[in-house]
Design an enzyme around this catalytic site. Sequence first.
Site, PDB file in Angstrom:
ATOM      1  N   TYR A 158       0.837  -1.202   0.000  1.00  0.00           N
ATOM      2  CA  TYR A 158       0.000   0.000   0.000  1.00  0.00           C
ATOM      3  C   TYR A 158       0.874   1.253   0.000  1.00  0.00           C
ATOM      4  CZ  TYR A 158      -3.720   3.162   1.696  1.00  0.00           C
ATOM      5  OH  TYR A 158      -4.616   4.181   1.851  1.00  0.00           O
ATOM      6  N   LYS A 162       1.160   4.356  -2.644  1.00  0.00           N
ATOM      7  CA  LYS A 162       0.894   5.732  -2.232  1.00  0.00           C
ATOM      8  C   LYS A 162       2.116   6.635  -2.398  1.00  0.00           C
ATOM      9  CE  LYS A 162      -3.452   5.282  -1.092  1.00  0.00           C
ATOM     10  NZ  LYS A 162      -4.508   5.982  -1.862  1.00  0.00           N
TER      11      LYS A 162
END
Length: 252
Positions: A158, A162
């Site tokens: 993740y 990001k």
Amino acid sequence: MNREGVGKVALVTGGASGIGRDTAFAFARDGAAVVVADADVAGGAETVRLIETRYDAQALFIEVDVTDAASVEAMVRSTVERFGALDMAFNNAGVPDRAASLHVSTQENWDRVMAVNLEGVWHCMKAELDHMLTAGKGAIVNNASRSGLVGVPSDGVYGAAKHGVVGLTKAAAIEFAARGIRVNAVCPGLVETALTRARFGDELSARAKLANPLGRMAQPEEIANAVVWLCSDAASFVVGVALPVDGGATAR
């Protein structure tokens, strides 16, 4: 109250729930017509219903798959056909990292997170920029994360996605600022949403106390307020910022 959004059109992906829904509400409260885009048809339609009843504002739901360029292009095209413009966009659609550790992450998890959280933002920006460049103006905000600014052990995949969103944001900001388009990102910390509760379960309260100096989670509307500000004339000289909205977590 100064309603800067009157006469403007805002697009929110991932608008069926959580941060996206509250941002759609905030745009509507500010006077904008709002397009709510999501793969969740029932949730997106409910967001539109709430906008129309609570704020007496114009709203439209569009089903979209942000991993599919054609679907995203159709979303922007439908927005402009319905409302005649696209002034502001919040590229918010995202999915969580299903792995508790990078070591046990799977190829399936990597592909899913990257497809939605990074490639999806790229698809959205390309389609939005196609219109905004013609119009000569616009504001785009991408939803990154605290995990896009610092390393978070439970968010390896993740966080990689990001960090990519922050990179896309900064590159686009530099490239298109002189053409009237401001691109920025918000980087939320721990936010109280159904998705967060589903992921962390009984650990959530303890995590919230340790997450930042404020000792609590953010509410979705606190992130929404930052997004609307970044899209407003009040932020007219703000370009290429990855704004932490994290209770001070990244200040440590």
